[in-house]
Design a protein around this motif. Sequence first.
Motif, short mmCIF file in Angstrom:
data_model
loop_
_atom_site.label_atom_id
_atom_site.label_comp_id
_atom_site.label_asym_id
_atom_site.label_seq_id
_atom_site.Cartn_x
_atom_site.Cartn_y
_atom_site.Cartn_z
N MET A 1 0.81 -1.21 0.00
CA MET A 1 0.00 0.00 0.00
C MET A 1 0.85 1.27 0.00
SD MET A 1 -2.92 -1.34 -0.18
CE MET A 1 -3.98 0.10 0.00
N GLY A 2 0.26 2.34 -0.57
CA GLY A 2 0.87 3.67 -0.50
C GLY A 2 1.51 4.11 -1.79
N ILE A 3 1.75 5.43 -1.88
CA ILE A 3 2.36 6.01 -3.08
C ILE A 3 3.88 6.01 -3.02
CG2 ILE A 3 0.75 7.61 -4.23
CD1 ILE A 3 1.80 9.69 -2.07
N ARG A 4 4.42 5.57 -1.90
CA ARG A 4 5.88 5.49 -1.74
C ARG A 4 6.22 4.18 -1.10
NH1 ARG A 4 7.79 8.61 2.59
NH2 ARG A 4 5.67 9.23 3.11
N THR A 5 7.40 3.63 -1.39
CA THR A 5 7.80 2.38 -0.75
C THR A 5 9.07 2.56 0.08
OG1 THR A 5 9.00 1.76 -2.75
CG2 THR A 5 6.74 0.95 -2.55
N THR B 1 2.18 1.74 -8.04
CA THR B 1 2.40 2.48 -6.78
C THR B 1 2.21 3.98 -6.97
OG1 THR B 1 3.82 0.82 -5.74
CG2 THR B 1 4.14 3.09 -5.05
N SER B 2 2.90 4.56 -7.96
CA SER B 2 2.81 6.02 -8.14
C SER B 2 1.45 6.46 -8.67
CB SER B 2 3.88 6.50 -9.12
OG SER B 2 5.15 6.21 -8.61
N SER B 3 0.87 5.67 -9.58
CA SER B 3 -0.36 6.12 -10.24
C SER B 3 -1.62 5.73 -9.47
CB SER B 3 -0.42 5.56 -11.66
OG SER B 3 -0.33 4.16 -11.65
N LEU B 4 -1.59 4.67 -8.67
CA LEU B 4 -2.81 4.23 -7.97
C LEU B 4 -2.66 4.16 -6.45
CD1 LEU B 4 -3.94 1.33 -10.36
CD2 LEU B 4 -4.94 3.62 -10.19
N GLY B 5 -1.44 4.24 -5.95
CA GLY B 5 -1.25 4.22 -4.50
C GLY B 5 -1.19 2.83 -3.89
N GLY C 1 -0.14 8.32 1.22
CA GLY C 1 -1.14 7.98 0.21
C GLY C 1 -1.86 6.65 0.45
N TYR C 2 -1.80 6.15 1.68
CA TYR C 2 -2.39 4.83 1.96
C TYR C 2 -3.90 4.82 1.67
CZ TYR C 2 -2.99 0.36 4.45
OH TYR C 2 -3.27 -0.94 4.78
N LEU C 3 -4.61 5.83 2.19
CA LEU C 3 -6.08 5.83 2.01
C LEU C 3 -6.47 6.13 0.57
CD1 LEU C 3 -7.49 7.52 5.25
CD2 LEU C 3 -7.66 5.11 4.57
N TRP C 4 -5.69 6.95 -0.07
CA TRP C 4 -5.92 7.22 -1.48
C TRP C 4 -5.80 5.91 -2.27
CZ3 TRP C 4 -2.41 7.59 -5.83
CH2 TRP C 4 -3.00 8.14 -6.96
N GLY C 5 -4.79 5.15 -1.97
CA GLY C 5 -4.59 3.86 -2.62
C GLY C 5 -5.74 2.90 -2.31
#
Length: 284
Positions: free
Chosen positions: A93-97, A151-155, A269-273
Amino acid sequence: MIHWSPFVQNFKKKYPWVQLAGHQGCFKPGENGTILKKSTDKERECLERLMKDILRPYIPEYKREVNKGGERYLEMQDLLQEFESPSVMDCKMGIRTYLEDELAKAKSKPRKDLFQKMVEVDPSEPTEEEKREGGITKPRYMQWREQLSSTSSLGFRIEGIKKGDEKPNKDFKKTRTKEDVDKVFTEFIGDDDQIRKKYIRRLKAIGATLESSPFFRSHEVVGSSLLFVHDADGQASVWMIDFGKTTPLQEGMWLNHRTAWEEGNHEDGYLWGLDNMVDIWSQR
Ligand code: ATP
Ligand code: MG
Ligand code: MG
């Protein structure tokens, strides 16, 4: 008084355990329906706090830290225990790892192994300088993986899948668009409507609980996964796992887990994902 239970508890059932991420050797079987994961203080502290948070029903039950062969392990519920030949999927999950702290390592030593992994997937990706160097830094590698996947486009991104008795598949590095992900999800559940509904219901419950969790508000949640498990009996559920990189924020700081990340704001960006994920599961 003695109660006669109408069922037999059998912890000794033998089943192949499935590990879809991480290094081999980080996990061992435990007793009484548990598994052991190599311990770090960071993850142990998160699990201890989570056992006191409203998120507890969505986390593998954490028992304690144990010592085995001179190594410390976290003893926790084996989520596969109650399933018959389970199908399992790990979504990171998230926009970053990587953590903001890890960005500092951008100036760290370039690594040859990561360069090679990159070239195997896309020989045209390394810059001229990286080719001369024959290595890339860890953040460079991770950011590239984030762009390549969803990851970057959907979170979130799909890390691995094991369907029933089939071999595990970890070849989702280039699964990036909503359409790509929808195809993989649908194939994972064999387009079973009941399983889909159960997953959506559980994801919505997790989302609603995250929105009001004191733990979630006060932590940067990076590199954590949702583990999906279902079986042919129609059982299906989702849990939050892997808190090895989940980091408490400074006192008084909190996140909404939705706004875009800028260095310094710690947003993940967890909830966005999760919103995007629920949309994809629901679009059929
Ligand atoms: P990485 O950081 O590379 O993702 P890790 O070493 O932190 O790996 P985890 O991500 O926590 O390890 O777990 C790796 C895999 O092990 C998961 O993808 C899942 O398949 C399995 N796993 C982890 N925890 C459990 C659990 N409590 N019950 C069942 N399976 C689990
Ligand atoms: Mg993981
Ligand atoms: Mg981890």
